[in-house]
Design an enzyme around this catalytic site. Sequence first.
Site, PDB file in Angstrom:
ATOM      1  N   THR A 211       0.835  -1.192   0.000  1.00 28.44           N
ATOM      2  CA  THR A 211       0.000   0.000   0.000  1.00 28.44           C
ATOM      3  C   THR A 211       0.874   1.248   0.000  1.00 28.44           C
ATOM      4  OG1 THR A 211      -1.720  -1.148   1.181  1.00 28.44           O
ATOM      5  CG2 THR A 211      -1.556   1.197   1.620  1.00 28.44           C
ATOM      6  N   ARG A 239     -14.269  -7.636  -0.337  1.00 25.59           N
ATOM      7  CA  ARG A 239     -13.518  -7.290   0.874  1.00 25.59           C
ATOM      8  C   ARG A 239     -12.963  -5.850   0.784  1.00 25.59           C
ATOM      9  NH1 ARG A 239      -7.933  -5.637   2.112  1.00 25.59           N
ATOM     10  NH2 ARG A 239      -7.537  -6.263   4.242  1.00 25.59           N
ATOM     11  N   VAL A 240     -13.137  -5.087   1.836  1.00 23.88           N
ATOM     12  CA  VAL A 240     -12.565  -3.744   1.929  1.00 23.88           C
ATOM     13  C   VAL A 240     -11.639  -3.714   3.137  1.00 23.88           C
ATOM     14  CG1 VAL A 240     -13.089  -1.307   2.335  1.00 23.88           C
ATOM     15  CG2 VAL A 240     -14.595  -2.675   0.876  1.00 23.88           C
ATOM     16  N   GLY A 241     -10.461  -3.131   2.954  1.00 22.60           N
ATOM     17  CA  GLY A 241      -9.483  -3.080   4.049  1.00 22.60           C
ATOM     18  C   GLY A 241      -9.597  -1.808   4.862  1.00 22.60           C
ATOM     19  N   THR A 262      -0.195   1.102   6.916  1.00 21.43           N
ATOM     20  CA  THR A 262      -0.070  -0.027   5.996  1.00 21.43           C
ATOM     21  C   THR A 262       0.111  -1.303   6.804  1.00 21.43           C
ATOM     22  OG1 THR A 262       1.357  -1.105   4.378  1.00 21.43           O
ATOM     23  CG2 THR A 262       2.395   0.564   5.744  1.00 21.43           C
ATOM     24  N   GLY A 265      -5.006  -5.160   7.038  1.00 19.07           N
ATOM     25  CA  GLY A 265      -6.078  -4.198   7.259  1.00 19.07           C
ATOM     26  C   GLY A 265      -7.085  -4.560   8.331  1.00 19.07           C
TER      27      GLY A 265
HETATM   28  N1  ASP Z   1      -3.724  -2.289   4.579  1.00 21.55           N
HETATM   29  C1  ASP Z   1      -3.924  -2.844   3.282  1.00 21.55           C
HETATM   30  C2  ASP Z   1      -5.193  -3.670   3.304  1.00 21.55           C
HETATM   31  O1  ASP Z   1      -5.375  -4.442   4.222  1.00 21.55           O
HETATM   32  C3  ASP Z   1      -2.807  -3.694   2.787  1.00 21.55           C
HETATM   33  C4  ASP Z   1      -1.402  -3.177   2.979  1.00 21.55           C
HETATM   34  O2  ASP Z   1      -1.188  -2.169   3.641  1.00 21.55           O
HETATM   35  O3  ASP Z   1      -0.474  -3.793   2.452  1.00 21.55           O
HETATM   36  O4  ASP Z   1      -5.957  -3.573   2.370  1.00 21.55           O
END
Ligand code: ASP
Length: 351
Positions: A211, A239-241, A262, A265
């Site tokens: 991210t 799915r939403v993070g 990051t 999530g």
């Molecule tokens: N936080 C992001 C998610 O879970 C993934 C990431 O930061 O690599 O969608």
Amino acid sequence: MLPRLALALVLALASLTLMACEPAETDASPERSAVAADFGIVIHGGAGTILRENLTEELEGRYHEALRSALQAGYEVLDAGGSAMDAVVAAVVILEDEPLFNAGRGSVFTSEGTNELDAAVMDGRDLDAGAVAGVTTLRNPILLARLVMEESPHVLFTGEGAETFADQFDLERVGPEWFFTQERWDALERAREREEFTLGWHLEEDRMIGTVGAVARDRTGNLAAATSTGGMTNKRFGRVGDVPIIGAGTYASNASCAISATGHGEYFIRNVVAREICARMEHRGETLQEAADAVVMEQLLDHGGTGGVVGIDRDGHITMTLNTPGMYRGHFLAGGEPFTAIYADEGDGRP
Ligand code: ASP
């Protein structure tokens, strides 16, 4: 008409209620210290199991270069007197266009072999925020998140609705080929074989990708945060993070700090990580670093959550805090030089 006595009673009760609702005057915010950086930007390109043995020197160089371009773009905005919001968006657009990161062009694949992107922005001046989740045709979802904030009375649009909202604006739309990278596709195939729902960086044979996000303080002292992601490889069912969930992956308040996160999530949502850091500053009087350590290095880890954050506070102090072996990251602060790092042991470039 109400008799006089009853009216007086109603008024007295109303004023008591109002007094009860007034905020208590117990501001535990840290003492304002001298401004550490008049303006500045801090960015990340994802946290996770980033190990020296998995990155060639050539790749490391490409990461540093990409981070520097994003820092430079944000810094130029701030140096010219531009807003923190303009700076974080300028930096994130560059990272979204860089296939090295899991955002925009380099986004990972869902279980259906599609790309569903999430992004959010927040303005610390007035707590205004905008976010999109599960968008599929936007070259730069961060620009759409900003439009949600500026051009709608809402905060978060998802899927088809977000795309319909985007139709009203002159934003660049792209087909699925824009997001296709062989590396991400191979990662999906491996995840499918194992029937895994996972972040790319949990797969040993995959290079960690992440991210992207940015936080900034401008010359007027205003703070802003922006985060953008492709989410998790092999994610299913819409799915939403944490990224577009205001307070989880993205938050900014001039009363305390701006945070972009990051990591895994689900843990960041459950621990409301970004807001929790700002809240600790506001209510407990902690410094930005103390608050970030408490949330990322203790609270999150206690719950099994891995990842990191970048942050900047109202006085220009910064943090780059991670509980993973690495996080692509960097900062460029007024009067300083750009700093970029990958591995945890490289610190944050400050004495
Ligand atoms: N936080 C992001 C998610 O879970 C993934 C990431 O930061 O690599 O969608």
